[in-house]
Motif scaffolding. Sequence first.
Motif, PDB file in Angstrom:
ATOM      1  N   ASN A 205       2.045   2.020   0.576  1.00 22.14           N
ATOM      2  CA  ASN A 205       2.285   3.358   0.032  1.00 22.14           C
ATOM      3  C   ASN A 205       3.330   3.382  -1.074  1.00 22.14           C
ATOM      4  O   ASN A 205       4.028   4.372  -1.271  1.00 22.14           O
ATOM      5  CB  ASN A 205       2.726   4.304   1.156  1.00 22.14           C
ATOM      6  CG  ASN A 205       4.027   3.869   1.811  1.00 22.14           C
ATOM      7  OD1 ASN A 205       4.546   2.792   1.530  1.00 22.14           O
ATOM      8  ND2 ASN A 205       4.555   4.705   2.681  1.00 22.14           N
ATOM      9  N   LYS A 206       3.428   2.265  -1.804  1.00 14.86           N
ATOM     10  CA  LYS A 206       4.419   2.183  -2.879  1.00 14.86           C
ATOM     11  C   LYS A 206       3.722   1.906  -4.202  1.00 14.86           C
ATOM     12  O   LYS A 206       2.588   1.421  -4.240  1.00 14.86           O
ATOM     13  CB  LYS A 206       5.445   1.093  -2.583  1.00 14.86           C
ATOM     14  CG  LYS A 206       6.178   1.275  -1.255  1.00 14.86           C
ATOM     15  CD  LYS A 206       7.082   0.103  -0.976  1.00 14.86           C
ATOM     16  CE  LYS A 206       7.771   0.246   0.378  1.00 14.86           C
ATOM     17  NZ  LYS A 206       6.796   0.218   1.480  1.00 14.86           N
ATOM     18  N   ALA A 207       4.414   2.184  -5.283  1.00 14.85           N
ATOM     19  CA  ALA A 207       3.824   1.994  -6.615  1.00 14.85           C
ATOM     20  C   ALA A 207       3.394   0.553  -6.838  1.00 14.85           C
ATOM     21  O   ALA A 207       2.382   0.296  -7.491  1.00 14.85           O
ATOM     22  CB  ALA A 207       4.820   2.425  -7.690  1.00 14.85           C
ATOM     23  N   GLU A 208       4.161  -0.386  -6.290  1.00 14.96           N
ATOM     24  CA  GLU A 208       3.828  -1.802  -6.489  1.00 14.96           C
ATOM     25  C   GLU A 208       2.849  -2.321  -5.437  1.00 14.96           C
ATOM     26  O   GLU A 208       2.415  -3.484  -5.489  1.00 14.96           O
ATOM     27  CB  GLU A 208       5.103  -2.652  -6.454  1.00 14.96           C
ATOM     28  CG  GLU A 208       5.868  -2.633  -5.148  1.00 14.96           C
ATOM     29  CD  GLU A 208       6.828  -1.470  -5.011  1.00 14.96           C
ATOM     30  OE1 GLU A 208       7.658  -1.489  -4.081  1.00 14.96           O
ATOM     31  OE2 GLU A 208       6.766  -0.545  -5.852  1.00 14.96           O
ATOM     32  N   ASP A 209       2.483  -1.482  -4.479  1.00 11.69           N
ATOM     33  CA  ASP A 209       1.529  -1.866  -3.421  1.00 11.69           C
ATOM     34  C   ASP A 209       0.833  -0.593  -2.940  1.00 11.69           C
ATOM     35  O   ASP A 209       1.210  -0.017  -1.930  1.00 11.69           O
ATOM     36  CB  ASP A 209       2.268  -2.562  -2.277  1.00 11.69           C
ATOM     37  CG  ASP A 209       1.329  -2.960  -1.149  1.00 11.69           C
ATOM     38  OD1 ASP A 209       0.119  -3.138  -1.402  1.00 11.69           O
ATOM     39  OD2 ASP A 209       1.808  -3.088   0.007  1.00 11.69           O
ATOM     40  N   LEU A 210      -0.183  -0.167  -3.690  1.00  4.37           N
ATOM     41  CA  LEU A 210      -0.756   1.166  -3.504  1.00  4.37           C
ATOM     42  C   LEU A 210      -2.225   1.049  -3.087  1.00  4.37           C
ATOM     43  O   LEU A 210      -3.084   0.670  -3.887  1.00  4.37           O
ATOM     44  CB  LEU A 210      -0.634   1.961  -4.823  1.00  4.37           C
ATOM     45  CG  LEU A 210      -0.538   3.479  -4.746  1.00  4.37           C
ATOM     46  CD1 LEU A 210      -0.213   4.064  -6.106  1.00  4.37           C
ATOM     47  CD2 LEU A 210      -1.810   4.111  -4.221  1.00  4.37           C
ATOM     48  N   TRP A 211      -2.488   1.363  -1.816  1.00  4.85           N
ATOM     49  CA  TRP A 211      -3.854   1.355  -1.294  1.00  4.85           C
ATOM     50  C   TRP A 211      -4.234   2.771  -0.848  1.00  4.85           C
ATOM     51  O   TRP A 211      -3.377   3.557  -0.417  1.00  4.85           O
ATOM     52  CB  TRP A 211      -3.984   0.412  -0.094  1.00  4.85           C
ATOM     53  CG  TRP A 211      -3.921  -1.047  -0.423  1.00  4.85           C
ATOM     54  CD1 TRP A 211      -3.484  -1.614  -1.589  1.00  4.85           C
ATOM     55  CD2 TRP A 211      -4.269  -2.136   0.440  1.00  4.85           C
ATOM     56  NE1 TRP A 211      -3.553  -2.987  -1.522  1.00  4.85           N
ATOM     57  CE2 TRP A 211      -4.038  -3.334  -0.284  1.00  4.85           C
ATOM     58  CE3 TRP A 211      -4.761  -2.227   1.737  1.00  4.85           C
ATOM     59  CZ2 TRP A 211      -4.276  -4.595   0.256  1.00  4.85           C
ATOM     60  CZ3 TRP A 211      -5.009  -3.478   2.280  1.00  4.85           C
ATOM     61  CH2 TRP A 211      -4.765  -4.645   1.551  1.00  4.85           C
ATOM     62  N   ILE A 212      -5.508   3.053  -0.944  1.00  9.68           N
ATOM     63  CA  ILE A 212      -6.064   4.305  -0.423  1.00  9.68           C
ATOM     64  C   ILE A 212      -7.399   3.979   0.234  1.00  9.68           C
ATOM     65  O   ILE A 212      -7.945   2.893   0.035  1.00  9.68           O
ATOM     66  CB  ILE A 212      -6.283   5.358  -1.533  1.00  9.68           C
ATOM     67  CG1 ILE A 212      -7.238   4.808  -2.600  1.00  9.68           C
ATOM     68  CG2 ILE A 212      -4.963   5.817  -2.139  1.00  9.68           C
ATOM     69  CD1 ILE A 212      -7.644   5.819  -3.659  1.00  9.68           C
TER      70      ILE A 212
END
Length: 447
Positions: free
Chosen positions: A17-24
């Motif tokens: 859930n971070k800009a450098e690790d963003l999954w949905i």
Amino acid sequence: MEAEKKYITAEELRTHNKAEDLWISIQGKVYDVTEWAKQHPGGDVPLLNLAGQDVTDAFIAYHPGTAWQYLDKLFTGYFVQDFEVSEISKDYRRLYIEFAKQGMFEKKQHVASCALTCVALMFVVVVYGVLCCESVWAHLGSGMLLGFLWIQSAYVGHDSGHYQVMTSPKFNKIAQLISGNCLTGISIAWWKWTHNAHHIACNSLDYDPDLQHIPVFAVSTRLFNSITSVFYGRKLDFDPVARFLVSYQHWTFYPVMCVARVNLYLQTLLLLFSKRKVPDRALNIMGTLVFWTWFPLLVSYLPNWPERVMFVMASFTVTAIQHIQFCLNHFAANVYLGPPKGNDWFEKQTSGTLDIACSSWMDWFHGGLQFQLEHHLFPRLPRCQLRKISPVVRDLCKKHNMPYRSLSFFEANVWTIRTLRGAALQARDLTNPVPKNLLWEALNTHG
């Protein structure tokens, strides 16, 4: 084949859930949008706000069917193990499919071309009134007409920002720049940045920029706690100045609306000349310069300073009607703290919006935004279709016991002033910086 699938839990998804690790996830399939967020047409804010969650409903609401083809290259190979769809989401998606089958998203009825034609004609009349008439009443009328021109032009900019109103993306962008930057002085880039965040995080006190008006307004006493704006990345200090201004906000609301455009001009300039990545920055700056060329020049042709001030204030005051309407749609609705959640999309949109009831012949005046809930649920739906789907949305809300509030323009003003007054009275209590009790908060903050 089912046994070969790789799964992660919803809890594991939430860790990305971070800009450098963003999954949905969309319909149970997990996508890595870390790099895509940097080039996402809607900006990175919507993706960051919903990071680590299932975003199916929001994706459906904001993207045409052609967008699905781009997801495959972002697929991680994982599926969400405990993926479930609520009954209300199932009904919402069925509605979307039904509207799509009827071609409602493509039936725009030349609204934009008619609106732009009217805007052009009004502009000609305004210029004629200033340059060719000597009467002070003609100049006053020209100023008022200019304000109305800005209202209608803003509606075109709003429409073109949500869906393609012209024959091609290129012409759509031109329509955005003309109706926004060139004619109103408000950058379409600024509007997209804030408006997309508003739609995704509707009425979140710390995520929705449309509710973050400290030190001038506070729609909830929770803002008295000097919360941090996730959108702006700064603390919303509820200092003595803010306390004083908020204490009288139910009296200052309408006067402030009359000069609200000044803030929008400032916000435009702050964004365009900031270090933040701005799509089409040069075009937005050029369009804004067009406005700041013709508008001061037109005002300078008036014979004296009193008439110039009168002209500007008349235009600003008429445009205040639109600023007020934007506030009516949300100020008196339910608010919450924290990020939006993808699994309660329908619930958050219904709780955070109010419709303005009016006759069909007044739809042009409100630009379709009187159907605020319908617009929030189906933002890509042309404004000419919103009245048609209103009964269906009302029935769906009734089925799932969700609020559907439709008030007259007068009633909506009463609700808004009541909300502002409730918070103002609490702000005046200098010995009690927080809400007196939860019951008071529930009755006054949530309308």
